[in-house]
Design a protein around this motif. Structure first.
Motif, PDB file in Angstrom:
ATOM      1  N   ARG A  75     -80.553 117.643  -8.494  1.00  0.00           N
ATOM      2  CA  ARG A  75     -79.959 118.401  -7.384  1.00  0.00           C
ATOM      3  C   ARG A  75     -80.619 117.980  -6.069  1.00  0.00           C
ATOM      4  N   PHE A  76     -79.803 117.871  -5.022  1.00  0.00           N
ATOM      5  CA  PHE A  76     -80.373 117.518  -3.722  1.00  0.00           C
ATOM      6  C   PHE A  76     -81.423 118.530  -3.282  1.00  0.00           C
ATOM      7  N   ASP A  77     -81.135 119.831  -3.561  1.00  0.00           N
ATOM      8  CA  ASP A  77     -82.086 120.826  -3.043  1.00  0.00           C
ATOM      9  C   ASP A  77     -83.425 120.813  -3.789  1.00  0.00           C
ATOM     10  N   GLY A 135     -70.890 118.253   1.112  1.00  0.00           N
ATOM     11  CA  GLY A 135     -70.437 118.625  -0.228  1.00  0.00           C
ATOM     12  C   GLY A 135     -71.206 117.932  -1.346  1.00  0.00           C
ATOM     13  N   PHE A 136     -72.339 117.290  -1.014  1.00  0.00           N
ATOM     14  CA  PHE A 136     -73.128 116.643  -2.073  1.00  0.00           C
ATOM     15  C   PHE A 136     -74.011 117.709  -2.726  1.00  0.00           C
ATOM     16  N   GLU A 137     -73.923 117.816  -4.030  1.00  0.00           N
ATOM     17  CA  GLU A 137     -74.771 118.780  -4.719  1.00  0.00           C
ATOM     18  C   GLU A 137     -75.866 118.035  -5.488  1.00  0.00           C
ATOM     19  N   TYR A 138     -75.413 117.003  -6.179  1.00  0.00           N
ATOM     20  CA  TYR A 138     -76.359 116.210  -6.968  1.00  0.00           C
ATOM     21  C   TYR A 138     -76.516 114.827  -6.351  1.00  0.00           C
ATOM     22  N   ALA A 139     -77.712 114.280  -6.460  1.00  0.00           N
ATOM     23  CA  ALA A 139     -77.913 112.894  -6.015  1.00  0.00           C
ATOM     24  C   ALA A 139     -77.245 111.975  -7.036  1.00  0.00           C
ATOM     25  N   SER A 140     -76.609 110.917  -6.546  1.00  0.00           N
ATOM     26  CA  SER A 140     -76.021 109.952  -7.484  1.00  0.00           C
ATOM     27  C   SER A 140     -77.180 109.128  -8.059  1.00  0.00           C
ATOM     28  N   PRO A 141     -76.959 108.403  -9.162  1.00  0.00           N
ATOM     29  CA  PRO A 141     -78.066 107.647  -9.774  1.00  0.00           C
ATOM     30  C   PRO A 141     -78.766 106.707  -8.791  1.00  0.00           C
ATOM     31  N   ILE A 142     -77.983 105.999  -7.973  1.00  0.00           N
ATOM     32  CA  ILE A 142     -78.655 105.062  -7.058  1.00  0.00           C
ATOM     33  C   ILE A 142     -79.487 105.843  -6.041  1.00  0.00           C
ATOM     34  N   GLN A 143     -79.019 107.031  -5.691  1.00  0.00           N
ATOM     35  CA  GLN A 143     -79.785 107.858  -4.747  1.00  0.00           C
ATOM     36  C   GLN A 143     -81.053 108.389  -5.405  1.00  0.00           C
ATOM     37  N   SER A 144     -80.918 108.916  -6.639  1.00  0.00           N
ATOM     38  CA  SER A 144     -82.130 109.475  -7.231  1.00  0.00           C
ATOM     39  C   SER A 144     -83.151 108.390  -7.553  1.00  0.00           C
ATOM     40  N   GLN A 159     -72.608  98.964  -6.060  1.00  0.00           N
ATOM     41  CA  GLN A 159     -71.430  98.643  -5.279  1.00  0.00           C
ATOM     42  C   GLN A 159     -70.953  99.852  -4.489  1.00  0.00           C
ATOM     43  N   THR A 160     -69.955  99.608  -3.650  1.00  0.00           N
ATOM     44  CA  THR A 160     -69.385 100.697  -2.864  1.00  0.00           C
ATOM     45  C   THR A 160     -68.872 101.784  -3.802  1.00  0.00           C
ATOM     46  N   GLY A 161     -69.079 103.014  -3.388  1.00  0.00           N
ATOM     47  CA  GLY A 161     -68.592 104.111  -4.211  1.00  0.00           C
ATOM     48  C   GLY A 161     -69.690 104.752  -5.039  1.00  0.00           C
ATOM     49  N   THR A 162     -70.880 104.159  -5.006  1.00  0.00           N
ATOM     50  CA  THR A 162     -71.979 104.717  -5.800  1.00  0.00           C
ATOM     51  C   THR A 162     -72.832 105.670  -4.970  1.00  0.00           C
ATOM     52  N   GLY A 163     -72.536 105.776  -3.693  1.00  0.00           N
ATOM     53  CA  GLY A 163     -73.358 106.610  -2.815  1.00  0.00           C
ATOM     54  C   GLY A 163     -74.516 105.833  -2.221  1.00  0.00           C
ATOM     55  N   LYS A 164     -74.364 104.501  -2.148  1.00  0.00           N
ATOM     56  CA  LYS A 164     -75.483 103.672  -1.675  1.00  0.00           C
ATOM     57  C   LYS A 164     -75.802 103.916  -0.198  1.00  0.00           C
ATOM     58  N   THR A 165     -74.783 104.283   0.584  1.00  0.00           N
ATOM     59  CA  THR A 165     -75.050 104.476   2.016  1.00  0.00           C
ATOM     60  C   THR A 165     -76.044 105.614   2.224  1.00  0.00           C
ATOM     61  N   ALA A 166     -75.803 106.725   1.531  1.00  0.00           N
ATOM     62  CA  ALA A 166     -76.741 107.841   1.677  1.00  0.00           C
ATOM     63  C   ALA A 166     -78.086 107.484   1.052  1.00  0.00           C
ATOM     64  N   GLU A 211     -70.297 106.137  10.286  1.00  0.00           N
ATOM     65  CA  GLU A 211     -69.771 107.514  10.191  1.00  0.00           C
ATOM     66  C   GLU A 211     -70.596 108.340   9.216  1.00  0.00           C
ATOM     67  N   GLU A 212     -70.960 107.693   8.103  1.00  0.00           N
ATOM     68  CA  GLU A 212     -71.765 108.397   7.098  1.00  0.00           C
ATOM     69  C   GLU A 212     -73.140 108.750   7.696  1.00  0.00           C
ATOM     70  N   MET A 213     -73.707 107.809   8.479  1.00  0.00           N
ATOM     71  CA  MET A 213     -75.015 108.057   9.105  1.00  0.00           C
ATOM     72  C   MET A 213     -74.918 109.206  10.099  1.00  0.00           C
TER      73      MET A 213
HETATM   74  P1  AMP Z   1     -70.804 104.780  -0.659  1.00  0.00           P
HETATM   75  O1  AMP Z   1     -71.108 104.169  -1.984  1.00  0.00           O
HETATM   76  O2  AMP Z   1     -72.009 104.939   0.170  1.00  0.00           O
HETATM   77  O3  AMP Z   1     -69.700 104.028   0.031  1.00  0.00           O
HETATM   78  O4  AMP Z   1     -70.261 106.294  -0.897  1.00  0.00           O
HETATM   79  C1  AMP Z   1     -69.032 106.576  -1.493  1.00  0.00           C
HETATM   80  C2  AMP Z   1     -68.572 107.990  -1.203  1.00  0.00           C
HETATM   81  O5  AMP Z   1     -69.315 108.923  -1.979  1.00  0.00           O
HETATM   82  C3  AMP Z   1     -68.726 108.427   0.237  1.00  0.00           C
HETATM   83  O6  AMP Z   1     -67.548 109.089   0.613  1.00  0.00           O
HETATM   84  C4  AMP Z   1     -69.892 109.392   0.214  1.00  0.00           C
HETATM   85  O7  AMP Z   1     -69.797 110.371   1.230  1.00  0.00           O
HETATM   86  C5  AMP Z   1     -69.790 109.994  -1.158  1.00  0.00           C
HETATM   87  N1  AMP Z   1     -71.092 110.393  -1.710  1.00  0.00           N
HETATM   88  C6  AMP Z   1     -72.278 109.763  -1.530  1.00  0.00           C
HETATM   89  N2  AMP Z   1     -73.258 110.399  -2.191  1.00  0.00           N
HETATM   90  C7  AMP Z   1     -72.682 111.445  -2.806  1.00  0.00           C
HETATM   91  C8  AMP Z   1     -73.195 112.489  -3.640  1.00  0.00           C
HETATM   92  N3  AMP Z   1     -74.466 112.554  -3.986  1.00  0.00           N
HETATM   93  N4  AMP Z   1     -72.324 113.413  -4.089  1.00  0.00           N
HETATM   94  C9  AMP Z   1     -71.015 113.333  -3.756  1.00  0.00           C
HETATM   95  N5  AMP Z   1     -70.466 112.378  -2.977  1.00  0.00           N
HETATM   96  C10 AMP Z   1     -71.295 111.443  -2.505  1.00  0.00           C
END
Ligand code: AMP
Length: 612
Positions: free
Chosen positions: A17-19, A35-44, A61-68, A102-104
């Motif tokens: 969980r992010f919190d 709306g992020f509740e859980y960190a994605s694997p690449i984030q954690s 790759q894109t879509g994994t939440g790599k930007t955050a 935009e994400e930043m």
């Molecule tokens: P990215 O891989 O950075 O292009 O992110 C893909 C999409 O997933 C973007 O719309 C993000 O805002 C969203 N996202 C990133 N991290 C999370 C997360 N932990 N939970 C839900 N959505 C996320």
């Protein structure tokens, strides 16, 4: 018949969980709002190392939440309200730069004193300079424009402490290596360097070895790729029937918005041209377009004014279109990752999408590799017959007629039937002709029996020369006899495509090509299709002394790397070694796959040739 497939869904057990993460209040508020509740694997995986200040290589790759994954640590590290650039994020395309920025901005919404500026080519540099002067502390940009701004002294990186190379593989593929290196040289050594890439090719590793210090590798493993709502099918087709099959699929499935992928720029142009000849409004997207043209094409596609967009992998980066009905892999992708990227464009936001892959002969091996990689079985699709297509179109016509009658207001046209009957036609004939007119499908030389690949063709692994006219030749006569030599053992592959043109599938518009004199193929402006700058010269340590012929070289390069043999450029054979021109986009795969390969029983070394 269908199965589905490939986006990322993560197992509950892996979720953090992010919190529960040690993040500032500002970030916590932002992720909550996003709306992020859980960190994605690449984030954690990545965030803890990045917060520690370590260099990181992220394979995701894109879509994994790599930007955050990199964005959150950047914001945590920024000294707020300090008006100098503290972090720079380099992206391959303007679209990705805008997306990242935009994400930043969203992530930093509740952290005061963090200012993000985006810089990219094709837009007013003055405006970007102004926004930098206003005091950006995070810059997101494309390498070319970043260099421009550094040269104009509008962008100073001498106090930057974090640099992110996002989609580094794409940046290298797009030829940004030198720009990236010059930018890295501008940033003090005590920086934190982070590289994200979907693939880990040799050039990427070379870059990380040179510029990253004791990096931690984090990656999203493949079994996290799972299936949901994309119907994936492959169609076993004859090379020359690809266009016919494509249009049948479009008609049969009534596809309105379709992204068609090709492996090369010139192929994009050909496909656009052929679709147009058949009456399908198509546009092409490839690296040769100016930024303003790219934007226009993408906008026309997004708004649905253009139904069919034909693109290369690199050009389609950052293209985010909702409601895509289907992705068609006109050429099977050369890299499994590309497959995942390509088909992930459809089936978004809970909708269903289709991903169709045309497979010619020996490309079945590549299809198998894709299935192994994605762990998803791709079913074989049945090519719609001509009468299937007619049936569908007839049904749609009847519906349209019924709804037009229901709308009323037909008086003006009421005498048309009696005029035609007067001319001696029966009602049956008149209606049939109208249906035919409305459908725009014509029977052509592609009989239903002439579309599907034949097994015996598949066994001829090296003999195919799709572009050259459907002729399947033996490996040994692959245009590679000494007659093809120019000067001291020079061979121009493009001049050898002639073969037996005019085969069963020769279409009207191909006739021009078949009657053209042999010689390098020219584009519309009369330039050779493959100019030197699009080629990488490779050195192979085998030559005439080993009785090497161009056929051996082409056979080995195409066979080992899985690239089409006819894309190779000049082959210059010397006594002890050979130079081969390989299109830039295939250079990585060739280097990787030719490592340890054998030619004529000899293990060879293939490397980028040193400049003369
Ligand atoms: P990215 O891989 O950075 O292009 O992110 C893909 C999409 O997933 C973007 O719309 C993000 O805002 C969203 N996202 C990133 N991290 C999370 C997360 N932990 N939970 C839900 N959505 C996320």
């Amino acid at each position: 018949m269908c199965s589905g497939i490939v986006i990322k869904i993560y197992l509950m057990s892996e979720k953090i969980r992010f919190d529960s993460l040690p993040l500032s209040e500002g970030i916590q508020a932002a992720v909550k709002e996003m709306g992020f509740e859980y960190a994605s694997p690449i984030q954690s995986e990545a965030i803890p190392f990045l917060l520690e200040g370590r260099d990181v290589i992220g394979q995701a790759q894109t879509g994994t939440g790599k930007t955050a994954a990199f964005g959150i640590p950047i914001i945590e590290h920024i000294v707020p309200f300090e008006k100098f650039v503290q972090a720079i994020i380099l992206c391959p395309t303007r679209e990705l730069a805008v997306q990242v920025s935009e994400e930043m901005k969203k992530l930093s919404k509740f952290t005061k004193g963090v200012w993000v500026t985006t810089v990219y080519g094709g837009d007013s540099i003055d405006r970007q300079i102004k926004s930098l002067k206003a005091g950006a502390n995070i810059v997101v940009g494309t390498p070319g424009r970043v260099i421009d701004l550094i040269e104009r002294r509008a962008l100073k990186l001498n106090q930057a402490s974090m640099v992110i190379l996002d989609e580094a593989d794409e940046m290298l593929d797009m030829g940004f290596r030198e720009d990236i290196e010059s930018i890295l040289e501008e940033i003090p050594n005590e920086r934190q360097t982070v590289l994200f890439s979907a693939t880990m090719s040799k050039p990427i590793l070379a870059l990380t070895n040179r510029y990253l210090t004791n990096p931690k590798l984090v990656k999203v493993v493949k079994n996290e790729i799972t299936n949901v709502n994309i119907e994936q099918l492959y169609f076993d087709v004859k090379g020359r029937a690809k266009m016919e099959v494509t249009t049948r699929l479009i008609d049969f499935y009534a596809l309105k918005l379709v992204l068609i992928f090709c492996n090369q720029k010139k192929r994009v142009d050909e496909v656009v041209e052929e679709l147009a000849l058949r009456g399908y409004a198509a546009e092409g997207l490839h690296g040769d377009l100016r930024q303003s043209q790219r934007t226009q094409v993408m906008n026309r596609f997004r708004s649905g004014n253009v139904s069919f967009l034909v693109a290369t992998d690199v050009a389609a980066r950052g293209l985010d279109v909702e409601n895509l009905d289907a992705v068609i892999n006109y050429d099977i992708p050369l890299d499994e990752e590309y497959y995942v990227h390509r088909i992930g464009r459809t089936g978004r936001a809970g909708k269903f999408g289709k991903a169709f892959t045309l497979v010619v002969g020996s490309e079945r091996n590549r299809l198998r590799e894709i299935m192994n990689y994605t762990k998803v079985k791709i079913d074989k699709g049945v090519i719609p017959t001509f009468s299937d297509v007619v049936g569908i179109k007839k049904g749609m016509f009847i519906e349209r007629v019924a709804s037009t009658i229901a709308e009323g207001d037909l008086d003006l046209f009421a005498d048309a039937l009696s005029n035609l009957q007067h001319a001696g036609f029966s009602v049956d004939q008149i209606v049939s002709a109208l249906v035919k007119l409305s459908m725009g499908v014509q029977k052509n030389e592609f009989g239903d029996e002439n579309l599907e690949g034949e097994l015996e063709r598949q066994s001829r692994k090296y003999g195919r020369d799709e572009r050259g006219g459907g002729g399947f030749r033996d490996r040994n006569d692959r245009g590679g006899d000494r007659d093809g030599r120019r000067g001291a053992g020079r061979f121009d592959r493009d001049s050898r495509g002639g073969g037996d043109r005019g085969g069963r599938f020769e279409r009207g518009n191909d006739r021009d090509r078949s009657s053209a004199p042999r010689g390098p193929r020219m584009d519309r402006e009369g330039k050779p299709y493959r100019s030197d700058e699009n080629m990488v010269r490779m050195f192979v340590n085998i030559g005439f002394d080993e009785k090497i012929s161009p056929a051996n070289i082409v056979g080995a390069f195409a066979g080992e790397s899985g690239i089409p043999g006819n894309v190779l450029g000049q082959i210059q054979i010397e006594n002890k070694h050979t130079y081969v021109d390989v299109p830039k986009e295939y250079a990585n795969v060739v280097l990787e796959k030719m490592a340890g390969a054998q030619i004529k029983g000899k293990r060879v070394l293939v490397e980028i040739a040193k400049p003369a």
